[in-house]
Design a protein around this motif. Structure first.
Motif, PDB file in Angstrom:
ATOM      1  N   LEU A  37       0.796  -1.339  -0.167  1.00 36.55           N
ATOM      2  CA  LEU A  37       0.048   0.056   0.061  1.00 36.55           C
ATOM      3  C   LEU A  37       0.861   1.083   0.243  1.00 36.55           C
ATOM      4  CD1 LEU A  37      -3.002  -1.089   2.409  1.00 36.55           C
ATOM      5  CD2 LEU A  37      -2.843  -0.850  -0.167  1.00 36.55           C
ATOM      6  N   ARG A  38       1.899   1.465   0.609  1.00 35.15           N
ATOM      7  CA  ARG A  38       2.946   2.235   0.511  1.00 35.15           C
ATOM      8  C   ARG A  38       3.541   2.553  -0.693  1.00 35.15           C
ATOM      9  NH1 ARG A  38       6.669   1.317   4.749  1.00 35.15           N
ATOM     10  NH2 ARG A  38       7.870   0.226   3.182  1.00 35.15           N
ATOM     11  N   ARG A  39       3.916   1.372  -1.631  1.00 38.28           N
ATOM     12  CA  ARG A  39       4.376   1.305  -3.031  1.00 38.28           C
ATOM     13  C   ARG A  39       3.395   2.247  -3.754  1.00 38.28           C
ATOM     14  NH1 ARG A  39       6.687  -3.367  -1.753  1.00 38.28           N
ATOM     15  NH2 ARG A  39       5.048  -4.544  -2.623  1.00 38.28           N
ATOM     16  N   ARG A  40       2.135   1.607  -3.633  1.00 39.47           N
ATOM     17  CA  ARG A  40       0.633   2.242  -4.554  1.00 39.47           C
ATOM     18  C   ARG A  40       0.753   3.414  -4.149  1.00 39.47           C
ATOM     19  NH1 ARG A  40      -2.383   2.025  -8.818  1.00 39.47           N
ATOM     20  NH2 ARG A  40      -4.381   2.497  -8.231  1.00 39.47           N
ATOM     21  N   ARG A  41       0.729   4.206  -2.743  1.00 38.15           N
ATOM     22  CA  ARG A  41       0.607   5.703  -2.608  1.00 38.15           C
ATOM     23  C   ARG A  41       1.740   6.292  -3.569  1.00 38.15           C
ATOM     24  NH1 ARG A  41       3.370   8.724   0.435  1.00 38.15           N
ATOM     25  NH2 ARG A  41       4.370   7.589   1.437  1.00 38.15           N
TER      26      ARG A  41
ATOM     27  N   LEU B  34      -7.935  -0.882   7.380  1.00 42.75           N
ATOM     28  CA  LEU B  34      -7.293  -1.259   6.135  1.00 42.75           C
ATOM     29  C   LEU B  34      -8.030  -1.400   4.892  1.00 42.75           C
ATOM     30  CD1 LEU B  34      -4.631  -2.809   5.474  1.00 42.75           C
ATOM     31  CD2 LEU B  34      -5.511  -4.949   6.335  1.00 42.75           C
ATOM     32  N   VAL B  35      -9.232  -1.690   5.060  1.00 44.40           N
ATOM     33  CA  VAL B  35     -10.130  -1.767   3.703  1.00 44.40           C
ATOM     34  C   VAL B  35     -10.237  -0.258   3.248  1.00 44.40           C
ATOM     35  CG1 VAL B  35     -12.579  -2.227   2.953  1.00 44.40           C
ATOM     36  CG2 VAL B  35     -11.575  -3.669   4.555  1.00 44.40           C
ATOM     37  N   VAL B  36     -10.571   0.648   3.856  1.00 47.43           N
ATOM     38  CA  VAL B  36     -10.748   1.971   3.369  1.00 47.43           C
ATOM     39  C   VAL B  36      -9.477   2.517   3.164  1.00 47.43           C
ATOM     40  CG1 VAL B  36     -11.509   4.224   4.273  1.00 47.43           C
ATOM     41  CG2 VAL B  36     -12.508   2.330   5.076  1.00 47.43           C
ATOM     42  N   TRP B  37      -8.086   2.074   3.483  1.00 46.78           N
ATOM     43  CA  TRP B  37      -7.089   2.609   3.077  1.00 46.78           C
ATOM     44  C   TRP B  37      -6.836   1.985   1.826  1.00 46.78           C
ATOM     45  CZ3 TRP B  37      -1.915   0.462   5.610  1.00 46.78           C
ATOM     46  CH2 TRP B  37      -0.769   0.976   5.111  1.00 46.78           C
ATOM     47  N   ALA B  38      -7.056   0.949   1.417  1.00 47.60           N
ATOM     48  CA  ALA B  38      -6.912   0.007   0.303  1.00 47.60           C
ATOM     49  C   ALA B  38      -7.592   0.780  -0.877  1.00 47.60           C
ATOM     50  CB  ALA B  38      -7.180  -1.209   0.398  1.00 47.60           C
ATOM     51  N   GLN B  39      -8.967   0.983  -0.415  1.00 45.59           N
ATOM     52  CA  GLN B  39      -9.922   1.590  -1.487  1.00 45.59           C
ATOM     53  C   GLN B  39      -9.410   3.227  -1.618  1.00 45.59           C
ATOM     54  OE1 GLN B  39     -13.673   1.414   0.586  1.00 45.59           O
ATOM     55  NE2 GLN B  39     -14.024  -0.706  -0.405  1.00 45.59           N
ATOM     56  N   ALA B  40      -8.892   3.671  -0.707  1.00 41.16           N
ATOM     57  CA  ALA B  40      -8.436   5.268  -1.131  1.00 41.16           C
ATOM     58  C   ALA B  40      -7.418   5.322  -2.239  1.00 41.16           C
ATOM     59  CB  ALA B  40      -7.695   5.892   0.161  1.00 41.16           C
TER      60      ALA B  40
ATOM     61  N   GLY C 113      -7.165   2.965  -4.616  1.00 38.82           N
ATOM     62  CA  GLY C 113      -7.774   2.223  -5.822  1.00 38.82           C
ATOM     63  C   GLY C 113      -7.597   0.635  -5.618  1.00 38.82           C
ATOM     64  N   CYS C 114      -7.365   0.412  -4.699  1.00 44.37           N
ATOM     65  CA  CYS C 114      -7.068  -1.180  -4.265  1.00 44.37           C
ATOM     66  C   CYS C 114      -8.183  -1.984  -3.695  1.00 44.37           C
ATOM     67  CB  CYS C 114      -5.834  -1.458  -3.772  1.00 44.37           C
ATOM     68  SG  CYS C 114      -4.414  -0.858  -4.353  1.00 44.37           S
ATOM     69  N   SER C 115      -8.520  -3.082  -3.740  1.00 41.00           N
ATOM     70  CA  SER C 115      -9.452  -3.934  -2.778  1.00 41.00           C
ATOM     71  C   SER C 115      -8.707  -5.074  -2.255  1.00 41.00           C
ATOM     72  CB  SER C 115     -10.439  -4.671  -3.759  1.00 41.00           C
ATOM     73  OG  SER C 115      -9.907  -5.600  -4.677  1.00 41.00           O
ATOM     74  N   LEU C 116      -9.206  -5.571  -1.176  1.00 44.30           N
ATOM     75  CA  LEU C 116      -8.490  -6.606  -0.524  1.00 44.30           C
ATOM     76  C   LEU C 116      -9.533  -7.954  -0.793  1.00 44.30           C
ATOM     77  CD1 LEU C 116      -7.976  -4.733   3.027  1.00 44.30           C
ATOM     78  CD2 LEU C 116      -6.370  -5.327   0.956  1.00 44.30           C
TER      79      LEU C 116
END
Length: 103
Positions: free
Chosen positions: A12-16, A52-58, A60-63
């Protein structure tokens, strides 16, 4: 369980970083203080599951969930393999229907 949540911090850090977003921008999207996102990204404190779910969605990812069988669980037996195979086949079928626009 906390270890599993921490394993998602690096991707998620890499995605950001890939999106060119700052921690502050992500924290505003998630609705938490920027220090919280910083702590999550550096695995100092694991986020709660919903965060964690909201962080991923922010980002553009899903878990997704996947089955993890314990050595002595019913899923580790031959019957468990049949169940896992049936679940995998059902998922492939659903994915095929989705890509064909039928679901």
């Amino acid at each position: 369980m906390p270890f599993e949540r921490r394993r998602l911090a690096c991707p998620l850090r890499r995605r950001r970083d890939d999106l060119g977003l700052s921690i502050l921008e992500v924290s505003k999207r998630v609705g938490v203080h920027r220090d919280s996102v910083g702590r999550w990204e550096y695995a100092l404190v694991p986020p709660r599951p919903i965060a964690l779910v909201v962080w991923a969605q922010a980002l553009g990812c899903s878990l997704g969930l996947r089955e993890v069988a314990e050595p002595n669980s019913p899923l580790s037996t031959s019957n468990g393999r049949q169940i896992r195979d049936a679940v995998a086949n059902a998922r492939r079928s659903a994915d095929g229907m989705r890509s064909a626009g039928r679901a």
